[in-house]
Write an enzyme that holds these catalytic residues in place. Structure first.
Site, PDB file in Angstrom:
ATOM      1  N   HIS A 115       0.848  -1.199   0.000  1.00  0.00           N
ATOM      2  CA  HIS A 115       0.000   0.000   0.000  1.00  0.00           C
ATOM      3  C   HIS A 115       0.882   1.247   0.000  1.00  0.00           C
ATOM      4  CE1 HIS A 115      -2.997   2.970   1.216  1.00  0.00           C
ATOM      5  NE2 HIS A 115      -2.055   3.436   2.020  1.00  0.00           N
ATOM      6  N   GLU A 126      -2.957   8.960   7.092  1.00  0.00           N
ATOM      7  CA  GLU A 126      -2.545   7.576   7.319  1.00  0.00           C
ATOM      8  C   GLU A 126      -1.358   7.484   8.284  1.00  0.00           C
ATOM      9  OE1 GLU A 126      -4.230   5.813   3.065  1.00  0.00           O
ATOM     10  OE2 GLU A 126      -2.066   6.079   3.293  1.00  0.00           O
TER      11      GLU A 126
END
Ligand code: DAT
Ligand code: MG
Length: 149
Positions: A115, A126
Site C-alpha cells: 500500500h 494515514e
C-alpha cells in the site's frame, strides 16, 4: 520535507518481499523515518480503508489486511508521495508496468503486495493513524548532498 505511508501487506510479508521493498526505496534515495511490524486490528483496517466502506470488496479487504503481519513504514523525500505510487504501480498488478513492485511481484488485485498513500493529505491522515509521533525519527542522512542538488 514530504512524507508518505507505505505498508507491505500480509502477502508481501509472507513472500519475503519486505527487504526488496525497503531496498528499492533506499536505492531511490528516500529516507526511512518510521518502521514497524504489526498485526493489524479490525478497527485500524476499517479506518485505514474507510473510503472503500461501501465497496463490495471491503469485507474481503479488511479480512485480508488483518490476516497476518503487516510492515508499516514512513518514507520521506522530495515528491515521495507521487514517486512511491509510481514505484508501486497500478492497483491491479496485471496492469502494473514491469519495474514496479506490483508489476514485478503480483497478479491478483487482492494480493497486490503493498500500500502507498495516494496524496499528500492522505499520507498525513494515514501516518497519524498508524504511527505515534514518537515512533517517527527526523534525521538527515549524511548522503543527502549526493541525492539533492
Ligand atoms: P490502491 O491500493 O492502489 O490505492 P485502492 O485505494 O483503489 O487502490 O484500493 C485499495 C485496495 O483495495 C487495493 O490495493 C486492492 C483492493 N481493491 C481495490 N479495488 C478492488 C476491486 N475492484 N476488487 C478487489 N479488491 C480491490
Ligand atoms: Mg488507495
Amino acid at each position: 520535507m514530504e512524507r508518505t505511508f507505505i505498508a507491505v501487506k500480509p502477502d508481501g510479508v509472507q513472500r519475503g518481499l519486505v527487504g526488496e521493498v525497503i531496498r528499492r526505496f533506499e536505492a531511490k534515495g528516500f529516507t526511512l523515518v518510521g518502521l514497524k511490524l504489526l498485526q493489524v486490528s479490525k478497527d485500524l483496517a476499517e479506518q485505514h480503508y474507510g473510503e472503500h466502506q461501501e465497496k463490495p470488496f471491503f469485507p474481503g479487504l479488511v479480512a485480508f489486511i488483518t490476516s497476518g503481519p503487516v510492515v508499516a513504514m514512513v518514507w520521506e523525500g522530495k515528491g515521495v508521495v507521487a514517486a512511491a505510487r509510481k514505484m508501486i504501480g497500478a492497483t491491479n498488478p496485471l496492469n502494473s508496468e514491469p519495474g514496479t513492485l506490483r508489476g514485478d511481484y503480483g497478479i491478483d488485485i487482492g494480493r497486490n503486495i503493498i500500500h502507498g498513500s495516494d496524496a499528500v493529505e492522505t499520507a498525513q491522515r494515514e501516518i497519524g493513524l498508524w504511527f505515534q509521533s514518537e515512533e517517527l525519527a527526523s534525521w538527515e542522512p549524511s548522503l543527502s548532498s549526493w541525492i539533492y542538488e
